[in-house]
Enzyme design. Structure first.
Site, PDB file in Angstrom:
ATOM      1  N   TYR A 189      63.586 -57.686  30.917  1.00  0.00           N
ATOM      2  CA  TYR A 189      64.240 -56.396  31.142  1.00  0.00           C
ATOM      3  C   TYR A 189      63.652 -55.721  32.372  1.00  0.00           C
ATOM      4  O   TYR A 189      64.391 -55.204  33.220  1.00  0.00           O
ATOM      5  CB  TYR A 189      64.089 -55.496  29.920  1.00  0.00           C
ATOM      6  CG  TYR A 189      64.682 -54.118  30.141  1.00  0.00           C
ATOM      7  CD1 TYR A 189      66.030 -53.879  29.922  1.00  0.00           C
ATOM      8  CD2 TYR A 189      63.894 -53.073  30.614  1.00  0.00           C
ATOM      9  CE1 TYR A 189      66.583 -52.630  30.154  1.00  0.00           C
ATOM     10  CE2 TYR A 189      64.442 -51.814  30.855  1.00  0.00           C
ATOM     11  CZ  TYR A 189      65.779 -51.604  30.616  1.00  0.00           C
ATOM     12  OH  TYR A 189      66.323 -50.369  30.864  1.00  0.00           O
ATOM     13  N   ASP A 203      64.950 -46.577  26.325  1.00  0.00           N
ATOM     14  CA  ASP A 203      66.261 -46.131  26.809  1.00  0.00           C
ATOM     15  C   ASP A 203      66.076 -44.817  27.561  1.00  0.00           C
ATOM     16  O   ASP A 203      65.582 -43.835  27.005  1.00  0.00           O
ATOM     17  CB  ASP A 203      67.201 -45.931  25.620  1.00  0.00           C
ATOM     18  CG  ASP A 203      68.655 -45.787  26.038  1.00  0.00           C
ATOM     19  OD1 ASP A 203      68.899 -45.181  27.110  1.00  0.00           O
ATOM     20  OD2 ASP A 203      69.542 -46.273  25.320  1.00  0.00           O
ATOM     21  N   THR A 210      58.391 -58.251  31.485  1.00  0.00           N
ATOM     22  CA  THR A 210      59.459 -58.780  30.645  1.00  0.00           C
ATOM     23  C   THR A 210      60.727 -58.995  31.466  1.00  0.00           C
ATOM     24  O   THR A 210      60.853 -58.509  32.590  1.00  0.00           O
ATOM     25  CB  THR A 210      59.770 -57.809  29.494  1.00  0.00           C
ATOM     26  OG1 THR A 210      60.280 -56.585  30.035  1.00  0.00           O
ATOM     27  CG2 THR A 210      58.521 -57.511  28.691  1.00  0.00           C
TER      28      THR A 210
END
Length: 225
Positions: A207, A131, A205
């Site tokens: 993401y 994050d 990935t």
């Protein structure tokens, strides 16, 4: 046992979003208890006595990278930490479908897991696209802080490698600055391609493919001195 009156600031947001699918929910009840890391101090090699190495992935997201690395290196024990319950459920599906036996999970804050591990027990660490907390007033919530780096220095063997990846330029600079301030780590990049191109063993990935950051992915590999 009394709780810590000053627990570390949480570096992650929500721990659950949409309802977990029934099959994954079943794995949370059946498979997770079997492969969850012990709740007390432990030596990871006791979980897999024949392990050739022990790796840690901090914040494994949906588990694609962790599962793929585990499949590539069956002799390696991989510890994965992730507080987001939907991600844990997704990872369990990957592990179950591929029949992987060399992964153990911690479904919570990685710092709790790290506190239970012995000195110099890790051969490799991954921190991939954590994050970013991009707003300046939230930077203090970023995972990469001097305290985390000191804990990693305790846990990693001399010569162990750590890979950090982000698609936020400011977080890349932030991370370089903090690792440079540690006497325990060296950044061994020699040319721009060393951080601009995905390493040969990197696994992309979903993401990462979303491109949610403000720059192309940056890959920083550090070595424990």
């Amino acid at each position: 046992m009394t709780s810590d009156p000053h627990p570390p600031m949480r570096s992650f947001g929500r721990i659950k979003s949409r309802p977990i699918k029934p099959r994954q929910a079943a794995l949370m009840d059946s498979l997770l208890p079997q492969i969850r890391c012990p709740a007390e101090a432990f030596d990871p090699r006791r979980l897999k006595p024949d392990a050739e190495a022990v790796w840690l992935e901090i914040g494994f997201g949906g588990g694609e990278h962790m599962a793929a690395q585990a499949a590539r290196t069956p002799g390696t024990l991989i510890l994965g930490a992730e507080p987001f319950q939907n991600g844990v459920a997704s990872a369990l599906r990957h592990l179950d479908e591929q029949g992987l036996q060399n992964v153990r999970l911690h479904d919570g804050d990685v710092r709790d897991l790290m506190a239970r591990l012995p000195d110099a027990c890790l051969d490799r660490v991954f921190i991939l696209f954590p994050d970013p907390w991009p707003k300046a007033r939230h930077n203090k919530r970023r995972l990469v802080q001097a305290e985390l780096i000191a804990d990693l220095a305790r846990l990693m063997k001399p010569g162990a490698r750590l890979r950090f990846a982000t698609d936020w330029a400011d977080y890349a600079d932030w991370t370089l600055e903090r690792f440079a301030a540690s006497p325990h780590f060296a950044w061994d990049a020699e040319r721009a391609d060393d951080w601009r191109k995905p390493p040969a063993d990197h696994i992309t990935t979903r993401y990462e493919e979303k491109g949610l950051g403000d720059c192309a992915p940056v890959f920083l590999d550090f070595v424990r001195r």
